[in-house]
Design a protein around this motif. Structure first.
Motif, PDB file in Angstrom:
ATOM      1  N   LEU A   1       0.821  -1.220   0.000  1.00 49.56           N
ATOM      2  CA  LEU A   1       0.000   0.000   0.000  1.00 49.56           C
ATOM      3  C   LEU A   1       0.852   1.266   0.000  1.00 49.56           C
ATOM      4  N   PRO A   2       1.858   1.384   0.883  1.00 54.69           N
ATOM      5  CA  PRO A   2       2.684   2.599   0.819  1.00 54.69           C
ATOM      6  C   PRO A   2       3.405   2.766  -0.524  1.00 54.69           C
ATOM      7  N   LEU A   3       3.865   1.654  -1.099  1.00 54.85           N
ATOM      8  CA  LEU A   3       4.538   1.748  -2.402  1.00 54.85           C
ATOM      9  C   LEU A   3       3.561   2.202  -3.489  1.00 54.85           C
ATOM     10  N   ALA A   4       2.332   1.694  -3.456  1.00 53.33           N
ATOM     11  CA  ALA A   4       1.323   2.093  -4.448  1.00 53.33           C
ATOM     12  C   ALA A   4       0.946   3.562  -4.288  1.00 53.33           C
ATOM     13  N   LEU A   5       0.938   4.056  -3.065  1.00 53.20           N
ATOM     14  CA  LEU A   5       0.684   5.489  -2.833  1.00 53.20           C
ATOM     15  C   LEU A   5       1.843   6.331  -3.357  1.00 53.20           C
ATOM     16  N   TRP A   6       3.052   5.846  -3.131  1.00 56.51           N
ATOM     17  CA  TRP A   6       4.252   6.574  -3.520  1.00 56.51           C
ATOM     18  C   TRP A   6       4.455   6.571  -5.028  1.00 56.51           C
ATOM     19  N   ARG A   7       4.115   5.457  -5.679  1.00 50.99           N
ATOM     20  CA  ARG A   7       4.345   5.314  -7.117  1.00 50.99           C
ATOM     21  C   ARG A   7       3.049   4.939  -7.849  1.00 50.99           C
ATOM     22  N   PRO A   8       2.105   5.881  -7.951  1.00 48.26           N
ATOM     23  CA  PRO A   8       0.839   5.567  -8.636  1.00 48.26           C
ATOM     24  C   PRO A   8       1.019   5.294 -10.129  1.00 48.26           C
ATOM     25  N   ASP A   9       2.198   5.586 -10.659  1.00 46.46           N
ATOM     26  CA  ASP A   9       2.475   5.338 -12.070  1.00 46.46           C
ATOM     27  C   ASP A   9       2.772   3.861 -12.353  1.00 46.46           C
TER      28      ASP A   9
ATOM     29  N   LEU B   1      -1.708  -6.733  -5.021  1.00 48.50           N
ATOM     30  CA  LEU B   1      -1.537  -7.125  -3.628  1.00 48.50           C
ATOM     31  C   LEU B   1      -2.105  -8.528  -3.490  1.00 48.50           C
ATOM     32  N   VAL B   2      -1.260  -9.492  -3.142  1.00 47.31           N
ATOM     33  CA  VAL B   2      -1.649 -10.907  -3.133  1.00 47.31           C
ATOM     34  C   VAL B   2      -1.558 -11.460  -1.720  1.00 47.31           C
ATOM     35  N   ASP B   3      -2.630 -12.108  -1.296  1.00 44.85           N
ATOM     36  CA  ASP B   3      -2.620 -12.821  -0.028  1.00 44.85           C
ATOM     37  C   ASP B   3      -3.524 -14.030  -0.162  1.00 44.85           C
ATOM     38  N   SER B   4      -3.239 -15.075   0.589  1.00 41.70           N
ATOM     39  CA  SER B   4      -4.031 -16.299   0.481  1.00 41.70           C
ATOM     40  C   SER B   4      -5.235 -16.308   1.417  1.00 41.70           C
ATOM     41  N   MET B   5      -5.317 -15.330   2.309  1.00 39.05           N
ATOM     42  CA  MET B   5      -6.419 -15.305   3.272  1.00 39.05           C
ATOM     43  C   MET B   5      -7.480 -14.292   2.860  1.00 39.05           C
TER      44      MET B   5
ATOM     45  N   THR C   1      -7.629 -10.065   2.229  1.00 41.38           N
ATOM     46  CA  THR C   1      -7.891  -9.436   0.927  1.00 41.38           C
ATOM     47  C   THR C   1      -9.143  -8.570   0.973  1.00 41.38           C
ATOM     48  N   VAL C   2     -10.108  -8.895   1.834  1.00 42.36           N
ATOM     49  CA  VAL C   2     -11.278  -8.023   2.014  1.00 42.36           C
ATOM     50  C   VAL C   2     -10.809  -6.677   2.567  1.00 42.36           C
ATOM     51  N   PHE C   3      -9.933  -6.723   3.580  1.00 36.62           N
ATOM     52  CA  PHE C   3      -9.377  -5.488   4.128  1.00 36.62           C
ATOM     53  C   PHE C   3      -8.594  -4.714   3.062  1.00 36.62           C
ATOM     54  N   LEU C   4      -7.741  -5.416   2.319  1.00 39.00           N
ATOM     55  CA  LEU C   4      -6.929  -4.753   1.294  1.00 39.00           C
ATOM     56  C   LEU C   4      -7.800  -4.106   0.221  1.00 39.00           C
ATOM     57  N   THR C   5      -8.875  -4.781  -0.178  1.00 39.29           N
ATOM     58  CA  THR C   5      -9.798  -4.218  -1.175  1.00 39.29           C
ATOM     59  C   THR C   5     -10.407  -2.917  -0.647  1.00 39.29           C
ATOM     60  N   HIS C   6     -10.787  -2.929   0.618  1.00 39.67           N
ATOM     61  CA  HIS C   6     -11.343  -1.719   1.239  1.00 39.67           C
ATOM     62  C   HIS C   6     -10.288  -0.608   1.282  1.00 39.67           C
ATOM     63  N   ALA C   7      -9.078  -0.947   1.702  1.00 42.39           N
ATOM     64  CA  ALA C   7      -8.002   0.047   1.789  1.00 42.39           C
ATOM     65  C   ALA C   7      -7.686   0.647   0.424  1.00 42.39           C
TER      66      ALA C   7
ATOM     67  N   GLY D   1      -8.052   5.298  -2.963  1.00 49.94           N
ATOM     68  CA  GLY D   1      -8.181   5.659  -4.372  1.00 49.94           C
ATOM     69  C   GLY D   1      -7.070   5.111  -5.244  1.00 49.94           C
ATOM     70  N   LEU D   2      -6.582   3.924  -4.903  1.00 55.20           N
ATOM     71  CA  LEU D   2      -5.485   3.327  -5.660  1.00 55.20           C
ATOM     72  C   LEU D   2      -6.024   2.465  -6.797  1.00 55.20           C
ATOM     73  N   ALA D   3      -5.205   2.291  -7.812  1.00 56.81           N
ATOM     74  CA  ALA D   3      -5.578   1.439  -8.944  1.00 56.81           C
ATOM     75  C   ALA D   3      -5.032   0.022  -8.767  1.00 56.81           C
ATOM     76  N   ALA D   4      -4.601  -0.313  -7.560  1.00 57.71           N
ATOM     77  CA  ALA D   4      -4.012  -1.634  -7.307  1.00 57.71           C
ATOM     78  C   ALA D   4      -5.072  -2.724  -7.392  1.00 57.71           C
ATOM     79  N   GLU D   5      -4.645  -3.890  -7.854  1.00 60.47           N
ATOM     80  CA  GLU D   5      -5.507  -5.069  -7.914  1.00 60.47           C
ATOM     81  C   GLU D   5      -5.238  -5.926  -6.682  1.00 60.47           C
ATOM     82  N   VAL D   6      -6.286  -6.416  -6.053  1.00 57.68           N
ATOM     83  CA  VAL D   6      -6.159  -7.302  -4.894  1.00 57.68           C
ATOM     84  C   VAL D   6      -6.529  -8.710  -5.338  1.00 57.68           C
ATOM     85  N   VAL D   7      -5.671  -9.677  -5.016  1.00 52.64           N
ATOM     86  CA  VAL D   7      -5.865 -11.057  -5.454  1.00 52.64           C
ATOM     87  C   VAL D   7      -5.792 -11.981  -4.241  1.00 52.64           C
TER      88      VAL D   7
END
Length: 158
Positions: free
Chosen positions: A13-21, A26-30, A34-40, A45-51
């Motif tokens: 998350l901090p890296l995605a905020l720092w480098r939106p380009d 974000l990958v986790d098996s639990m 991933t529900v938390f990460l999707t919310h975050a 307002g990040l364009a990151a994909e949660v898997v």
């Protein structure tokens, strides 16, 4: 860039905020994580994909295998396990940046074991009590890896 074993989102998350380009996954098996990460990701307002998936599954998926430029990981697993999870994902020429635990010694990353995965240990950076190690994917990972789910944990390469 993939944050493997993202957990609570550090460092992804901090890296995605720092480098939106850059493109982040974000990958986790639990699922709970991933529900938390999707919310975050949504709130920030990040364009990151949660898997939600296991690393071994992704390492055998043609859409992921040798498709990643950079993997970052913190508290993923012991070195012999983490390397087996990461190697199949990285394209040759890609690399992983691993945050070592406090007091972690880069010598924990066995050079012979890394070579068996097509990897090579690179530079280590120590700053303000944080140790980061770079592992490069110098050649394609053997199709023998990753092994079946759970095998790396039971029988680490090193």
């Amino acid at each position: 860039m993939v944050d493997l074993g993202s957990g609570g989102g550090v460092p992804g998350l901090p890296l995605a905020l720092w480098r939106p380009d850059l493109s982040f996954r974000l990958v986790d098996s639990m699922q709970r994580r991933t529900v938390f990460l999707t919310h975050a990701v949504s709130v920030l307002g990040l364009a990151a994909e949660v898997v939600c998936a296991r690393a071994e599954t992704l390492g055998r998926d043609p859409a992921w295998r040798e498709a990643i430029d950079v993997v970052v990981a913190r508290s993923l697993a012991a070195p012999g396990i983490a390397a087996e999870y990461i190697a199949p994902l990285l394209r040759p020429g890609g690399y992983a940046v691993i945050a070592e635990p406090p007091g972690g010694a880069p010598g924990r990353w066995d050079d012979v074991g890394l070579r068996s995965l097509g990897m090579e240990r690179g530079e280590t950076v120590v700053s303000a009590g944080v140790t980061l190690i770079r592992i490069s994917q110098v050649s394609p990972c053997s199709a023998a890896f990753p092994r079946r789910t759970g095998v790396a944990t039971k029988r680490p390469l090193f």
